[in-house]
Structures are given as C-alpha cells and as structure tokens.
Design a protein around this motif. Sequence first.
Motif, PDB file in Angstrom:
ATOM      1  N   GLU A 212      53.315 -43.863 -49.802  1.00  0.00           N
ATOM      2  CA  GLU A 212      53.394 -44.473 -51.009  1.00  0.00           C
ATOM      3  C   GLU A 212      52.880 -43.426 -52.230  1.00  0.00           C
ATOM      4  OE1 GLU A 212      53.982 -47.584 -51.564  1.00  0.00           O
ATOM      5  OE2 GLU A 212      54.481 -48.053 -49.407  1.00  0.00           O
ATOM      6  N   ASP A 213      53.379 -44.134 -53.457  1.00  0.00           N
ATOM      7  CA  ASP A 213      52.917 -43.092 -54.460  1.00  0.00           C
ATOM      8  C   ASP A 213      51.318 -43.046 -54.594  1.00  0.00           C
ATOM      9  OD1 ASP A 213      55.646 -43.033 -55.040  1.00  0.00           O
ATOM     10  OD2 ASP A 213      55.642 -44.735 -56.379  1.00  0.00           O
ATOM     11  N   TYR A 214      50.491 -44.173 -54.512  1.00  0.00           N
ATOM     12  CA  TYR A 214      49.118 -43.756 -54.552  1.00  0.00           C
ATOM     13  C   TYR A 214      48.686 -42.831 -53.568  1.00  0.00           C
ATOM     14  CZ  TYR A 214      47.970 -46.821 -50.689  1.00  0.00           C
ATOM     15  OH  TYR A 214      47.911 -47.293 -49.323  1.00  0.00           O
ATOM     16  N   ARG A 219      46.242 -37.064 -53.599  1.00  0.00           N
ATOM     17  CA  ARG A 219      46.510 -35.520 -53.025  1.00  0.00           C
ATOM     18  C   ARG A 219      46.599 -34.897 -54.329  1.00  0.00           C
ATOM     19  NH1 ARG A 219      50.909 -37.021 -48.319  1.00  0.00           N
ATOM     20  NH2 ARG A 219      49.426 -37.152 -46.416  1.00  0.00           N
ATOM     21  N   ALA A 220      47.303 -35.587 -55.303  1.00  0.00           N
ATOM     22  CA  ALA A 220      47.521 -34.489 -56.690  1.00  0.00           C
ATOM     23  C   ALA A 220      46.046 -34.254 -57.354  1.00  0.00           C
ATOM     24  CB  ALA A 220      48.255 -35.192 -57.512  1.00  0.00           C
ATOM     25  N   LYS A 221      45.106 -35.385 -57.049  1.00  0.00           N
ATOM     26  CA  LYS A 221      43.818 -35.098 -57.738  1.00  0.00           C
ATOM     27  C   LYS A 221      43.002 -34.140 -56.996  1.00  0.00           C
ATOM     28  CE  LYS A 221      43.446 -40.024 -59.465  1.00  0.00           C
ATOM     29  NZ  LYS A 221      42.799 -41.316 -59.462  1.00  0.00           N
ATOM     30  N   GLY A 222      43.548 -33.631 -55.869  1.00  0.00           N
ATOM     31  CA  GLY A 222      42.609 -32.627 -54.947  1.00  0.00           C
ATOM     32  C   GLY A 222      41.694 -33.145 -54.049  1.00  0.00           C
ATOM     33  N   LEU A 223      42.004 -34.372 -53.825  1.00  0.00           N
ATOM     34  CA  LEU A 223      41.063 -35.084 -52.638  1.00  0.00           C
ATOM     35  C   LEU A 223      41.625 -34.246 -51.286  1.00  0.00           C
ATOM     36  CD1 LEU A 223      40.911 -38.907 -53.301  1.00  0.00           C
ATOM     37  CD2 LEU A 223      39.399 -37.290 -53.676  1.00  0.00           C
ATOM     38  N   ARG A 224      40.631 -34.119 -50.330  1.00  0.00           N
ATOM     39  CA  ARG A 224      40.937 -33.385 -48.998  1.00  0.00           C
ATOM     40  C   ARG A 224      41.891 -34.380 -48.357  1.00  0.00           C
ATOM     41  NH1 ARG A 224      35.180 -32.512 -46.646  1.00  0.00           N
ATOM     42  NH2 ARG A 224      34.690 -34.420 -47.416  1.00  0.00           N
ATOM     43  N   GLU A 225      42.617 -33.813 -47.440  1.00  0.00           N
ATOM     44  CA  GLU A 225      43.650 -34.468 -46.607  1.00  0.00           C
ATOM     45  C   GLU A 225      43.138 -35.595 -45.764  1.00  0.00           C
ATOM     46  OE1 GLU A 225      47.550 -35.378 -45.670  1.00  0.00           O
ATOM     47  OE2 GLU A 225      46.596 -34.278 -47.344  1.00  0.00           O
ATOM     48  N   LEU A 230      42.125 -40.886 -44.325  1.00  0.00           N
ATOM     49  CA  LEU A 230      41.150 -42.018 -43.520  1.00  0.00           C
ATOM     50  C   LEU A 230      40.870 -43.130 -44.718  1.00  0.00           C
ATOM     51  CD1 LEU A 230      38.953 -39.822 -41.496  1.00  0.00           C
ATOM     52  CD2 LEU A 230      40.745 -40.967 -40.613  1.00  0.00           C
ATOM     53  N   ARG A 231      40.403 -42.748 -45.750  1.00  0.00           N
ATOM     54  CA  ARG A 231      39.915 -43.782 -46.717  1.00  0.00           C
ATOM     55  C   ARG A 231      41.084 -44.446 -47.415  1.00  0.00           C
ATOM     56  NH1 ARG A 231      35.943 -41.488 -51.199  1.00  0.00           N
ATOM     57  NH2 ARG A 231      34.923 -41.168 -49.392  1.00  0.00           N
ATOM     58  N   HIS A 232      42.232 -44.012 -47.641  1.00  0.00           N
ATOM     59  CA  HIS A 232      43.248 -44.554 -48.472  1.00  0.00           C
ATOM     60  C   HIS A 232      44.465 -45.163 -47.314  1.00  0.00           C
ATOM     61  CE1 HIS A 232      41.707 -43.591 -52.389  1.00  0.00           C
ATOM     62  NE2 HIS A 232      41.289 -42.388 -51.970  1.00  0.00           N
ATOM     63  N   GLY A 233      44.794 -44.079 -46.725  1.00  0.00           N
ATOM     64  CA  GLY A 233      45.881 -44.589 -45.756  1.00  0.00           C
ATOM     65  C   GLY A 233      45.387 -45.563 -44.499  1.00  0.00           C
TER      66      GLY A 233
END
Length: 318
Positions: A212-214, A219-225, A230-233
């Motif tokens: 998904e786009d979000y 990821r583009a904001k630099g959050l760790r994978e 875990l938090r978003h997916g």
Amino acid sequence: MAHYLWKRIVTAVPVFFGITVLVFLLMNAAPADITDLAGSEGGGTAGDKALLAETLGLNRPLPVRYLTWLGGLVRGELGRSYRSGQAVSALIGQRIGPSLLLTGTGVLLAVAVALLLGVLSAWKPRSHWDGLVSNLAMVGSATPGFFLALLAIYFFSVRLHWLPAAFTSDYGGGSLPELLRHLLLPALVIAVSNVGGLLKQTRSACLEVLGEDYITTARAKGLREGVVVLRHGLRSALIPVLTAVLTHIPHIIGGSVVVERVFGWPGMGSLMFSAISSRDYNVVMGVTVVMALAVLLTSLLLDVVYGLVDPRVRYERI
C-alpha cells in the motif's frame, strides 16, 4: 454498534433453534437407542425394554418429546443422562473448563505462530524462508489432527519420554506443573492442525498491506523496516487474520473433540464419545447444542473485535 449487535443476535436466534431441530431429529433417527443397549447388556426382555422406554419418555410422539426437551433448554435444563441419571448440564459443567483450556491454548499458540511466521514470510517474499514456511503450512493443513496426535504420542511420549501420552491426573486436584505437562502435547497438536490456514491468510494479508501507498510513505520517512512491518503492516492485516480465525472455529472445535479422545483429556470431546458409545443421546444433544452456541457467540464476539482492531470498520444503521 448497538443496533448492529441487536440485529446479529436476532439473526442468530433462529439459526440456533434450527440447529436444535436438526440435532434432535438426527439423534432420534439413529437405528438404536438406550433401551436396545440395556437389553443386550442385561438380557432384558421386550417388556423390560418397553418399561424402560416409558420411564425415559421415549415412547411419546416425536414432536412432544422435542417440545419437552426444548422447553427444558429454554429454562437452562438439558435433561438427564440415560446412563448415570445426572443432569446433563452438570456433566457439561464439569467438562467445559478443561475443553476451554485446551482449545483456547491451542488457538492462541496457532495464532501466535501464524502471525510470527506469516509476517516474516511476507517480509521476505519468494525467499528460501518463504518457501519453507509455505511448505510447512501446506503439510500442517493436509495432515489430519488424529494422525498428528498419534505421531506426537509416538515421538514425544513413547520414544523420547518427554511428555505423558494420556491424561492420568486429577484435573481439579493436581498441581499446576503436572497439568501443564498434560496440556502441552494436545495443545500443540491443535495448534499445528490449524496453523496452516491461518499462516497462509496472514502471509497474503501482509503482502497486500505492505504494497500500500502509506507503507511506502512510512519507509520514505526513514522509519525502520521492523517498525513499518509490525506497527503499520501487521495492524492492518489483523482483520483478515481474525476472519480466518472465525472461519476456522467450527473446524477447531471439531478437531479438539478428536484430540481430547486420543489424549484422554477430560473435556467435552471425551464426554461426547462416551455418550455416543453408550447411546446416551441426551448428553450428545446437550454437548452439540453447547458447541453450536459457542460458535455463534464467538462469531458475534469477533464482529465486535473487528471494530476495535480496525477503526475503518463502522456499523451503520441499515
């Protein structure tokens, strides 16, 4: 929410009573009953069998017997056991706790393993790890529960002597470590029997969400994978996973009945098997009705959980 829940309850009531009609008709369509078994065991005559049928009310018309049984069910009474004379509700009350403990532990283990392996598999799709997880899910889904139970007993009890093969302790009076030793093996069998379908559902849901786009924005904001996965997916993938749990509930309950019998677990499954072998149909009907009610209530509960897990879910007045 309240309006939606009320509609679900109203819809579930005729379904539940339809199940009671079906169960009652199937039990009374059996080619033999308790009077035949009593006659063969005790050498009773035809007169003795007729007297027993009159005592138990088995000579009354079928609609009258159903309405009598249904009236007791509405009052919370499930009749009495033909064999022991005990109230069926009391027999179920003694067995429902062990069944809930075993089935609940198995489901929690299956969900935990499915979420862990499914997320990791979706994180590295088409990798060697993904292939291994997919093959394990396929094997677990294709293997019958009773066969897994026999394999578990052979390896962990007969060969390795790690865990007991059957329940031999006092459920209410034994120590907690002893109870856990007896619980672990059948709970693992239930988990392995049901983890395959949940794992595949988790993997496919996570793969869809991670595209998904979000997720790309996070990821583009630099959050760790790990945080992204875990938090978003995982949170967004929980709805399909809960749906998979819901659709597996009848299968899980049916499978736990067989597992209880194989391991001698003192739950409702063992009670069901002993009642069938002794043609104690009041007990069979009581256990079946309680299991059907558990499935309906769990379905209703999971509908509520949908709204708590995913804020996008709304219960509109239709």
